[in-house]
Design a protein around this motif. Sequence first.
Motif, PDB file in Angstrom:
ATOM      1  N   LEU A  59       0.833  -1.200   0.000  1.00 35.32           N
ATOM      2  CA  LEU A  59       0.000   0.000   0.000  1.00 35.32           C
ATOM      3  C   LEU A  59       0.870   1.253   0.000  1.00 35.32           C
ATOM      4  O   LEU A  59       0.607   2.209  -0.733  1.00 35.32           O
ATOM      5  CB  LEU A  59      -0.949  -0.005   1.205  1.00 35.32           C
ATOM      6  N   THR A  60       1.932   1.234   0.792  1.00 32.87           N
ATOM      7  CA  THR A  60       2.855   2.369   0.832  1.00 32.87           C
ATOM      8  C   THR A  60       3.486   2.594  -0.536  1.00 32.87           C
ATOM      9  O   THR A  60       3.570   3.729  -1.015  1.00 32.87           O
ATOM     10  CB  THR A  60       3.950   2.132   1.890  1.00 32.87           C
ATOM     11  N   TYR A  61       3.931   1.526  -1.170  1.00 33.17           N
ATOM     12  CA  TYR A  61       4.555   1.656  -2.484  1.00 33.17           C
ATOM     13  C   TYR A  61       3.564   2.128  -3.541  1.00 33.17           C
ATOM     14  O   TYR A  61       3.907   2.941  -4.407  1.00 33.17           O
ATOM     15  CB  TYR A  61       5.222   0.350  -2.908  1.00 33.17           C
ATOM     16  N   GLN A  62       2.336   1.660  -3.465  1.00 32.12           N
ATOM     17  CA  GLN A  62       1.327   2.109  -4.426  1.00 32.12           C
ATOM     18  C   GLN A  62       0.998   3.578  -4.190  1.00 32.12           C
ATOM     19  O   GLN A  62       0.816   4.341  -5.135  1.00 32.12           O
ATOM     20  CB  GLN A  62       0.061   1.249  -4.346  1.00 32.12           C
ATOM     21  N   LYS A  63       0.972   3.997  -2.939  1.00 30.27           N
ATOM     22  CA  LYS A  63       0.738   5.409  -2.615  1.00 30.27           C
ATOM     23  C   LYS A  63       1.843   6.270  -3.228  1.00 30.27           C
ATOM     24  O   LYS A  63       1.577   7.336  -3.790  1.00 30.27           O
ATOM     25  CB  LYS A  63       0.706   5.600  -1.095  1.00 30.27           C
ATOM     26  N   ARG A  64       3.079   5.802  -3.154  1.00 30.13           N
ATOM     27  CA  ARG A  64       4.195   6.541  -3.749  1.00 30.13           C
ATOM     28  C   ARG A  64       4.053   6.641  -5.263  1.00 30.13           C
ATOM     29  O   ARG A  64       4.366   7.667  -5.855  1.00 30.13           O
ATOM     30  CB  ARG A  64       5.524   5.891  -3.381  1.00 30.13           C
ATOM     31  N   LYS A  65       3.590   5.559  -5.892  1.00 31.45           N
ATOM     32  CA  LYS A  65       3.366   5.598  -7.337  1.00 31.45           C
ATOM     33  C   LYS A  65       2.332   6.682  -7.684  1.00 31.45           C
ATOM     34  O   LYS A  65       2.528   7.460  -8.615  1.00 31.45           O
ATOM     35  CB  LYS A  65       2.833   4.258  -7.845  1.00 31.45           C
ATOM     36  N   VAL A  66       1.235   6.694  -6.937  1.00 28.37           N
ATOM     37  CA  VAL A  66       0.171   7.672  -7.183  1.00 28.37           C
ATOM     38  C   VAL A  66       0.708   9.090  -6.988  1.00 28.37           C
ATOM     39  O   VAL A  66       0.462   9.978  -7.808  1.00 28.37           O
ATOM     40  CB  VAL A  66      -1.039   7.403  -6.255  1.00 28.37           C
ATOM     41  N   GLU A  67       1.454   9.298  -5.908  1.00 30.10           N
ATOM     42  CA  GLU A  67       2.018  10.626  -5.636  1.00 30.10           C
ATOM     43  C   GLU A  67       3.001  11.044  -6.728  1.00 30.10           C
ATOM     44  O   GLU A  67       3.028  12.207  -7.130  1.00 30.10           O
ATOM     45  CB  GLU A  67       2.703  10.645  -4.268  1.00 30.10           C
ATOM     46  N   GLN A  68       3.810  10.105  -7.203  1.00 30.48           N
ATOM     47  CA  GLN A  68       4.771  10.420  -8.259  1.00 30.48           C
ATOM     48  C   GLN A  68       4.058  10.793  -9.548  1.00 30.48           C
ATOM     49  O   GLN A  68       4.436  11.748 -10.223  1.00 30.48           O
ATOM     50  CB  GLN A  68       5.713   9.234  -8.500  1.00 30.48           C
ATOM     51  N   THR A  69       3.009  10.066  -9.884  1.00 30.43           N
ATOM     52  CA  THR A  69       2.265  10.382 -11.100  1.00 30.43           C
ATOM     53  C   THR A  69       1.566  11.729 -10.962  1.00 30.43           C
ATOM     54  O   THR A  69       1.513  12.505 -11.926  1.00 30.43           O
ATOM     55  CB  THR A  69       1.261   9.260 -11.429  1.00 30.43           C
ATOM     56  N   ALA A  70       1.056  12.040  -9.766  1.00 31.04           N
ATOM     57  CA  ALA A  70       0.451  13.354  -9.540  1.00 31.04           C
ATOM     58  C   ALA A  70       1.493  14.457  -9.756  1.00 31.04           C
ATOM     59  O   ALA A  70       1.197  15.490 -10.375  1.00 31.04           O
ATOM     60  CB  ALA A  70      -0.142  13.436  -8.137  1.00 31.04           C
ATOM     61  N   ALA A  71       2.706  14.247  -9.268  1.00 27.40           N
ATOM     62  CA  ALA A  71       3.789  15.220  -9.478  1.00 27.40           C
ATOM     63  C   ALA A  71       4.136  15.318 -10.968  1.00 27.40           C
ATOM     64  O   ALA A  71       4.390  16.418 -11.477  1.00 27.40           O
ATOM     65  CB  ALA A  71       5.023  14.830  -8.665  1.00 27.40           C
ATOM     66  N   ASP A  72       4.130  14.186 -11.664  1.00 27.10           N
ATOM     67  CA  ASP A  72       4.392  14.186 -13.103  1.00 27.10           C
ATOM     68  C   ASP A  72       3.338  15.006 -13.849  1.00 27.10           C
ATOM     69  O   ASP A  72       3.655  15.730 -14.802  1.00 27.10           O
ATOM     70  CB  ASP A  72       4.414  12.760 -13.665  1.00 27.10           C
TER      71      ASP A  72
END
Length: 188
Positions: A59-72
């Motif tokens: 869940l933590t890693y998926q949250k990071r993916k979502v946050e990274q894509t939001a930053a992208d």
Amino acid sequence: SGNEDGKTLSYAMTARDHFTSFGKEKKKQHADKTGRLRASLVALERNSMSNAKEYLMRLTYQKRKVEQTAADILEAESDAYGLSAVLISERVQVSSSPEWAINAAVAEVDRLKRKYDAEMAEYIRIRKEVKDAIRAVPERKYADVLELRYCRFMRLSKIAETLDRNEVYVRRLHGEALESFRRVHKMT
């Protein structure tokens, strides 16, 4: 007036060149950071997920993916807005401007938004799965610690503060909670 038009066009081209070089540097820094994140995510996904902590950390890693894509998305939108500002200033002076660049930037923003939607759907699915797995732990105090740590993303020091306990106690409790989780879900 012809000399004045040349100065304006020259200014617009300089602004575009500056924007392009600034964007390239930001993209290089972003690519380096993104590459490191993706490498760690790939390594995690290759594991068998037999370890309780790895299972919960999804869940933590998926949250990071979502946050990274939001930053992208924010970066791509910024690039598109900057590019459109340069092109608008050029359009005043030049009748034909490379609108394809704006179209490409908008297409990239759209692609990233679709990626974000898919990653968010996966995040929601994993969150439900992890929460259900935590709820299966019979000891309430263990389930609470696991929920705070892996669903609310709290550090152990913050959990200790929340529970009004010392950090040594919470670290021990967390270890016991992971052991209970392993037993319930028959993990190694």
